[in-house]
Design a protein around this motif. Sequence first.
Motif, short mmCIF file in Angstrom:
data_model
loop_
_atom_site.label_atom_id
_atom_site.label_comp_id
_atom_site.label_asym_id
_atom_site.label_seq_id
_atom_site.Cartn_x
_atom_site.Cartn_y
_atom_site.Cartn_z
N ALA A 100 0.83 -1.21 0.00
CA ALA A 100 0.00 0.00 0.00
C ALA A 100 0.87 1.26 0.00
CB ALA A 100 -0.91 0.00 1.21
N LYS A 101 0.46 2.25 -0.78
CA LYS A 101 1.21 3.50 -0.87
C LYS A 101 0.37 4.73 -0.49
CE LYS A 101 4.28 1.84 -4.55
NZ LYS A 101 3.83 0.44 -4.45
N LYS A 102 -0.95 4.64 -0.62
CA LYS A 102 -1.79 5.81 -0.38
C LYS A 102 -2.77 5.60 0.78
CE LYS A 102 -1.68 7.03 -5.30
NZ LYS A 102 -2.51 7.19 -6.54
N LYS A 115 2.44 0.67 8.03
CA LYS A 115 2.04 1.54 6.92
C LYS A 115 1.60 2.91 7.41
CE LYS A 115 2.58 0.25 3.51
NZ LYS A 115 3.81 0.03 2.73
N VAL A 162 0.94 6.22 5.16
CA VAL A 162 -0.24 5.69 4.46
C VAL A 162 -1.46 5.93 5.34
CG1 VAL A 162 -1.35 3.61 3.56
CG2 VAL A 162 1.11 3.96 3.23
N VAL A 188 -7.25 -1.41 -0.95
CA VAL A 188 -5.88 -0.92 -0.92
C VAL A 188 -5.65 0.00 -2.11
CG1 VAL A 188 -3.43 -1.54 -0.91
CG2 VAL A 188 -5.10 -3.03 0.23
N ASP A 189 -5.41 1.28 -1.83
CA ASP A 189 -5.06 2.28 -2.85
C ASP A 189 -6.10 2.43 -3.95
OD1 ASP A 189 -2.75 2.79 -1.46
OD2 ASP A 189 -1.47 1.59 -2.78
N GLU A 200 -7.06 0.20 -5.81
CA GLU A 200 -6.68 -0.69 -6.90
C GLU A 200 -7.02 -2.15 -6.62
OE1 GLU A 200 -2.59 -0.11 -7.79
OE2 GLU A 200 -2.85 1.95 -8.48
N SER A 219 -14.79 0.81 -2.64
CA SER A 219 -14.32 2.02 -1.97
C SER A 219 -15.50 2.88 -1.53
CB SER A 219 -13.41 2.83 -2.90
OG SER A 219 -12.27 2.08 -3.27
N TYR A 232 -10.71 9.34 -3.07
CA TYR A 232 -10.34 7.93 -2.95
C TYR A 232 -10.82 7.07 -4.11
CZ TYR A 232 -9.48 9.56 1.76
OH TYR A 232 -9.02 10.26 2.84
N PHE A 250 -10.59 5.95 -7.84
CA PHE A 250 -9.42 5.94 -8.70
C PHE A 250 -9.56 6.88 -9.89
CE2 PHE A 250 -5.51 3.65 -9.62
CZ PHE A 250 -5.31 3.94 -10.96
N THR A 263 -8.96 10.62 -8.99
CA THR A 263 -7.78 11.04 -8.22
C THR A 263 -6.67 11.60 -9.10
OG1 THR A 263 -6.96 8.75 -8.31
CG2 THR A 263 -8.20 9.40 -6.35
#
Length: 515
Positions: free
Chosen positions: A168-170, A195, A200, A255-256, A258, A297, A318, A320, A323
Amino acid sequence: MDKLFKLVFSKKLLSIISFLFQIFILAAGFVWFKEYFAYVYWVQLVVCAGLIIYEMQLQKNPAFQLTWICLVALAPTFTILLYLLVRFDTVGKRISRRLNYIVKTTNRHLPQKPDAAEQLEELHPRMGGLANYLRDTCGFPVYQNTDVKYYPLGELMFEELKKDLHNAKKFIFVEFFIIHHGIMWSSIHEILKEKAAQGVEVRVMYDGMGCVNLLPRDYHKTLEEEGILCHPFAPVYPLLSSSQNNRDHRKIVVVDGEVAYTGGVNLGDEYINRIERFGHWKDTAIRVTGDAVDSFSMMFLQLWNASERKKGFNEEEYLFYLTGSTRREKIDTKGFVIPFGDSPLDEENTGERVYMDLLHTAQKYVHIVSPYLIPSSEMRETLKYTAKRGVEVILLLPHIPDKPYVKAVARTYYSELIRGGVKIYEYTPGFVHAKMSISDDTRAVVGTINHDFRSLFLHYECAALMIDCPVVPVIETDFQQALKLSQRVTLADYMKISVISRFFGYLLRLFAPLL
């Protein structure tokens, strides 16, 4: 001690007190208030008549109304107190009002791509009608450019979930009915802390009733001190909480924007067979990537904002496709995916209608897996009619139950369904907690929705409907593997159940909608 703690924090204690109060009223009426008992009786009769009239005018499933009428006849004083507890759910109604408003104002962020809807309508005209219902009435569009991976056991899902969380990055969204300390939650908890420390955004929501005796009452504060945003959904308090029925039974991880997960698996060690409860625990889950993740989401965001007393957060940040200019990579897989949720207070029995639509449109088979079987009269008739028109209908249920009284009720439907042509199997290695329905190798539903009154009418739920996806035959293959480990229940087997057990089941069936 845990059982006592759970009793204090549940409606069971109030039910016991109400029942004792019923006995007290009767005894006092005969011993102390002989001269006035007739007045007390008539006042009680008028109140109960008003209760029945009020209940009958509600647009509810008739089984609920019949249950209340039976309770009024058997124990009027007890019923009045119980009715006030269950029906006047101020917390649940407040959340529902906010959720309905949020859904109306945010569903514009889930636009329907015309190509996907048109192609589904062309390939499957009758399924196109279901898609129209889910989109136009419930706000859930149909997606292409989506891939789905299926996990036949919770432990397989657990391993990949950890990898996705590590990557996870975001942001990370975590929503579960049950979180229980053990190997599974400890592993995930450590990743979430790590995280969060890396910047995150991590949000965790768990059900206040589902975790009432599993987590400390202020556990959300512990997570917040670790940098994890958290709150329990509709927390309960001894004898004070009015939110008893409308619980958050969903299981969602995003997660992100995605990757998304859903299915029957909660965050407890029995779900991944690290501890044994009721034999081998058969559970399932799916991992979704691509465009359909946006619906998961949004489901999380909407319920979080509806149940959070503080100011919520912006959904657009949030999703995709909102964003930034970066678009998802094209996923080279066919099929259509419709993630959907079910709210208990929006007058749409979405989960039941999806299940029944699969039965109505099936040509070859419908295979159903559920830990509980307490179907409505409409569902029973649909199951039997589908079997009678030549479609193979199989129900796969647990052999070892987690709630013996619920299995006693489930077995009261066996004779009727078997005589109607429905095949019933019990998973002999242990307990089945999966919630699935597969039809004709082309359609499947995997999610959190059981075939009982609580899931279909009382809880917040979620699932994904998959049409023509490559994963559907994979799910059916797993069903067949589980069927090899199961025992078919015949009428002769049903007749071997003791008369006392059957009587107990039918007695409880009077109150099945409240179990």
